[in-house]
Scaffold this motif. Structure first.
Motif, mmCIF file in Angstrom:
data_model
loop_
_atom_site.group_PDB
_atom_site.id
_atom_site.type_symbol
_atom_site.label_atom_id
_atom_site.label_comp_id
_atom_site.label_asym_id
_atom_site.label_seq_id
_atom_site.Cartn_x
_atom_site.Cartn_y
_atom_site.Cartn_z
ATOM 1 N N GLY A 1 0.779 -52.350 62.360
ATOM 2 C CA GLY A 1 1.599 -51.147 62.511
ATOM 3 C C GLY A 1 2.272 -50.690 61.233
ATOM 4 O O GLY A 1 3.027 -49.717 61.246
ATOM 5 N N GLU A 2 2.008 -51.370 60.121
ATOM 6 C CA GLU A 2 2.569 -50.873 58.856
ATOM 7 C C GLU A 2 1.851 -49.588 58.468
ATOM 8 O O GLU A 2 0.687 -49.407 58.815
ATOM 9 C CB GLU A 2 2.359 -51.886 57.719
ATOM 10 C CG GLU A 2 2.986 -53.219 57.962
ATOM 11 C CD GLU A 2 2.081 -54.342 57.491
ATOM 12 O OE1 GLU A 2 2.581 -55.213 56.780
ATOM 13 O OE2 GLU A 2 0.879 -54.329 57.842
ATOM 14 N N ALA A 3 2.554 -48.720 57.720
ATOM 15 C CA ALA A 3 1.936 -47.459 57.307
ATOM 16 C C ALA A 3 2.120 -47.269 55.804
ATOM 17 O O ALA A 3 3.178 -47.586 55.258
ATOM 18 C CB ALA A 3 2.575 -46.307 58.063
ATOM 19 N N ILE A 4 1.085 -46.775 55.177
ATOM 20 C CA ILE A 4 1.157 -46.461 53.750
ATOM 21 C C ILE A 4 0.626 -45.050 53.570
ATOM 22 O O ILE A 4 -0.429 -44.702 54.115
ATOM 23 C CB ILE A 4 0.323 -47.437 52.898
ATOM 24 C CG1 ILE A 4 0.882 -48.850 53.040
ATOM 25 C CG2 ILE A 4 0.309 -47.017 51.440
ATOM 26 C CD1 ILE A 4 0.144 -49.874 52.224
ATOM 27 N N SER A 5 1.354 -44.253 52.798
ATOM 28 C CA SER A 5 0.898 -42.908 52.508
ATOM 29 C C SER A 5 0.375 -42.907 51.067
ATOM 30 O O SER A 5 1.077 -43.333 50.147
ATOM 31 C CB SER A 5 2.086 -41.947 52.657
ATOM 32 O OG SER A 5 1.799 -40.744 51.998
ATOM 33 N N ALA B 1 6.798 -52.821 62.268
ATOM 34 C CA ALA B 1 6.421 -51.541 61.675
ATOM 35 C C ALA B 1 7.568 -51.060 60.790
ATOM 36 O O ALA B 1 8.721 -51.374 61.037
ATOM 37 C CB ALA B 1 6.161 -50.532 62.779
ATOM 38 N N GLY B 2 7.267 -50.280 59.742
ATOM 39 C CA GLY B 2 8.327 -49.765 58.876
ATOM 40 C C GLY B 2 7.992 -48.369 58.432
ATOM 41 O O GLY B 2 6.935 -47.840 58.788
ATOM 42 N N PRO B 3 8.851 -47.726 57.673
ATOM 43 C CA PRO B 3 8.541 -46.388 57.179
ATOM 44 C C PRO B 3 7.386 -46.457 56.191
ATOM 45 O O PRO B 3 7.202 -47.488 55.539
ATOM 46 C CB PRO B 3 9.840 -45.955 56.479
ATOM 47 C CG PRO B 3 10.543 -47.228 56.159
ATOM 48 C CD PRO B 3 10.113 -48.249 57.152
ATOM 49 N N PRO B 4 6.599 -45.376 56.078
ATOM 50 C CA PRO B 4 5.435 -45.447 55.190
ATOM 51 C C PRO B 4 5.852 -45.683 53.738
ATOM 52 O O PRO B 4 6.799 -45.073 53.259
ATOM 53 C CB PRO B 4 4.769 -44.075 55.336
ATOM 54 C CG PRO B 4 5.455 -43.359 56.421
ATOM 55 C CD PRO B 4 6.720 -44.072 56.727
ATOM 56 N N GLU B 5 5.128 -46.594 53.122
ATOM 57 C CA GLU B 5 5.303 -46.825 51.701
ATOM 58 C C GLU B 5 4.466 -45.741 51.004
ATOM 59 O O GLU B 5 3.437 -45.341 51.531
ATOM 60 C CB GLU B 5 4.724 -48.205 51.420
ATOM 61 C CG GLU B 5 4.929 -48.726 50.054
ATOM 62 C CD GLU B 5 4.205 -50.072 49.890
ATOM 63 O OE1 GLU B 5 3.621 -50.584 50.869
ATOM 64 O OE2 GLU B 5 4.230 -50.563 48.756
ATOM 65 N N THR B 6 4.908 -45.271 49.855
ATOM 66 C CA THR B 6 4.166 -44.194 49.197
ATOM 67 C C THR B 6 3.543 -44.705 47.904
ATOM 68 O O THR B 6 4.222 -45.294 47.063
ATOM 69 C CB THR B 6 5.115 -43.021 48.900
ATOM 70 O OG1 THR B 6 5.667 -42.597 50.151
ATOM 71 C CG2 THR B 6 4.385 -41.862 48.271
#
Ligand code: FAD
Ligand code: NAP
Length: 554
Positions: free
Chosen positions: A139-143, A12-17
């Protein structure tokens, strides 16, 4: 067999924007990405598969091909593309359509913005930020400000809940996630379960290989011969000589397919003339059969004449009268379930190695170690092919945990059936779009025409918003209610709701019975969408990013 439900693990990592996330790299996702780039937006496709093509990536079963002619089942947005691409057959087979999807991805340099092997698990709207937080199974996140579901209407394959599958010692397959390396049925005893479009394409090809083929039919379907053939050079020239104009006409048709619809009622002509027209359409092949008369889907008496014509063709083709009768559909008007298009389907039942098993009254009760058991008998086979279809139109979307304003879940909102405005958006889910969603013509049309129309409309909408400094769009509940009523009302003016079809959700136990696609026609629907846009996106609420909904411009 590749399992479509697994994606490899990753950190998992910080959300990419990003400006936009697109889910799915079928024709819809590919074209959407191309257009978003044209607007200068940052966008990424998340795709569960390890390649592009969607339907044509997953459905690699023997005999898979399109039932809309290839000259029409292809993109129209780029004149150079449509002029340069050469289809080898009237109805291209799956490998060629997949090659085309790959060509499109390469030609427009789309791959650098596609993340493969990435299944989206959730999409939650953050009201304060006015953004979607999209999470993958890894668990990756994208905003992203916009979330576009290009997840496909026929992409949640269904293996029916028949007990015992785990005990089966042979091999089993589903047409909707077929092994990439292919399957050699030589010498095997094979069971095919289902007689929808997929089965009707696969059965004649499997029959040529298998030692024995048992076809388990619950409901017979109407099928029209495709008359598939190598591409006729003259026909191709005709299309390409004025492709843009022909496409323009197709966009105005009810189905998005350019063919001649006889404007007479089947009831206003003589019996002799009716037979002549049906014979002519049967000889020409393909879905244009349903254009034989203008009222085949609205007038029961007219429909009966077409249905009886096809039943007579089945009797004339299948040598064993009992088998012909079992193959003859009698429980739904012709065309109210998706009409099938085949290559030598009925003829296949004249082969010595093929047997039809009617499971309408004696259903398949269990899969055993060595085969299948119905209420009446047991059958030993080496392989089982599930050609049992999809949780269509809503299944794939609702597998994703989608939450809009106030944490409302889309699954809860749609518990009694899908609710959308124009099949494009659902109230309470700002900036979440569906391509060919329920409530749009989608599966009743040439889907590439409908995909292009949705993507073009959405591109225009996003350009409109940007030009006015608007960052949020949402369907109003009133517009949605009116549209849902309209979709229902139009459907009930036709014979469609009479069939227990997947259009109605009838193939999935417990699914609400609601007619999901819009039968008003592709041309009419396009006009409605264009008028909505011309009236400043009537029925949508548009707002600047930070404006609370109460002061938003209507
Ligand atoms: P799809 O091609 O279904 O692509 C959706 C993509 O989204 C898939 O790649 C899927 O893996 C991905 N996806 C879904 N959920 C997720 C998730 N949670 N996370 C990440 N990725 C996800 N239509 C016609 O008009 N003419 C035809 O001849 C025709 N023949 C067909 C034959 C078959 C066998 C089938 C099954 C359908 C056929 N159709 C036909 C309908 C066909 O689905 C459409 O024509 C078209 O290919 C749909 O494109 P799409 O991009 O909307 O969806
Ligand atoms: P489908 O039309 O839903 O057919 C599924 C078949 O499986 C039906 O015959 C169904 O019988 C049968 N079935 C399901 N569960 C069963 C059970 N427990 N026991 C016995 N039979 C069972 O699915 P599909 O053939 O995959 O086609 C879906 C759609 O994809 C098509 O309608 C079309 O839009 C598209 N498609 C197009 C083409 C093409 O020609 N280009 C090819 C394939 C697919 P019941 O009818 O009794 O439920």
């Amino acid at each position: 067999m590749s399992d479509p439900h697994e994606t490899p693990a990753a950190q998992a990592g910080p959300p990419e924007t990003l400006d936009a996330v697109i889910v799915g790299a079928g024709f819809a996702g590919l074209y959407m990405l191309h257009r978003l780039r044209g607007l200068g937006l940052s966008a990424r496709i998340l795709e569960a598969a390890d390649g592009v093509g969607g339907t044509w990536y997953w459905n690699r079963y023997p005999g898979a091909r399109c039932d809309v002619e290839s000259m029409q089942y292809s993109f129209s947005f780029d004149e150079a593309l449509q002029q340069e691409w050469k289809w080898s057959e009237r109805f291209a087979a799956q490998p060629e359509i997949l090659a085309y999807a790959n060509h499109v991805a390469d030609r427009y340099d789309l791959r650098r913005d596609i993340r493969f092997n990435t299944r989206v698990a959730a999409a939650h709207y953050d009201e304060a930020a006015g953004r979607w937080l999209v999470r993958t199974e890894r668990g990756e996140a994208i905003s992203a400000r916009f979330c576009i579901m290009a997840t496909g209407c026929l992409s949640a394959a269904r293996v029916p809940d028949i007990p015992g599958l785990e005990t089966f010692r042979g091999t089993w397959y589903h047409t909707g996630f077929w092994p990439h390396e292919g399957v050699d049925f030589t010498g095997r005893r094979v069971a095919v379960i289902g007689t929808g479009s997929s089965a009707i394409q696969a059965i004649p090809v499997i029959a040529e290989q298998a030692a024995e083929l048992l076809v388990f039919q619950r409901t017979p379907n109407f099928s029209i011969p495709s008359r598939n053939a190598p591409m006729d050079a003259e026909y191709e020239r005709w299309w390409k000589s004025d492709y843009a104009a022909h496409r323009q006409k197709a966009r105005q048709m009810r189905t998005g397919i350019l063919y001649n619809i006889d404007q007479r009622s089947a009831m206003e002509v003589t019996e002799e003339e009716r037979q002549r027209v049906y014979e002519e359409r049967w000889a020409a092949g393909g879905t244009a059969f349903m254009g034989a008369f203008v009222d085949l889907l609205t007038n029961q008496a007219s429909n009966d004449t077409a249905a009886e014509f096809v039943r007579a063709r089945i009797r004339a083709t299948v040598k064993d009268p009992a088998t012909a009768e079992i193959l003859s559909p009698r429980n739904h008007p012709i065309g109210t379930k998706r009409i099938c298009v085949d290559s030598h389907y009925y003829e296949t039942f004249n082969r010595d190695n093929v047997r039809l098993i009617d499971v309408s009254r004696a259903p398949i009760e269990a899969i055993t170690e060595t085969g299948l058991r119905t209420r009446e008998a047991a059958y030993e086979v080496d392989s089982i092919v599930f050609a049992t279809g999809f949780d269509a139109m809503t299944g794939t979307l609702l597998k994703i945990d989608i939450r809009g304003r106030g944490g409302e879940s889309l699954a809860a909102k749609w518990a009694a059936g899908p609710r959308t405005y124009l099949g494009l958006m659902s109230a309470g889910f700002p900036n979440l779009f569906m391509i060919t969603g329920p409530g749009s013509p989608s599966v009743l049309s040439n889907m590439i025409v409908s995909i292009e129309q949705h993507v073009d409309w959405l591109t225009g909408c996003l350009a409109h918003m940007r030009a006015r400094g608007l960052a949020r769009i949402e369907a109003t509940r009133e517009a949605e209610d009116r549209w849902v009523d309209h979709v229902n009302e139009v459907a009930h003016r036709t014979l469609y709701p009479q069939a227990n079809s997947w259009y109605m959700g009838a193939n999935v136990p417990g699914k609400p019975r609601v007619f999901m696609p819009y039968v008003g026609g592709v041309g009419t629907y396009r006009q409605i969408c264009d008028e909505v846009a011309a009236k400043g996106y009537e029925g949508f609420r548009l707002a600047p990013a930070e404006a609370p909904a109460s002061v938003a411009a209507e």
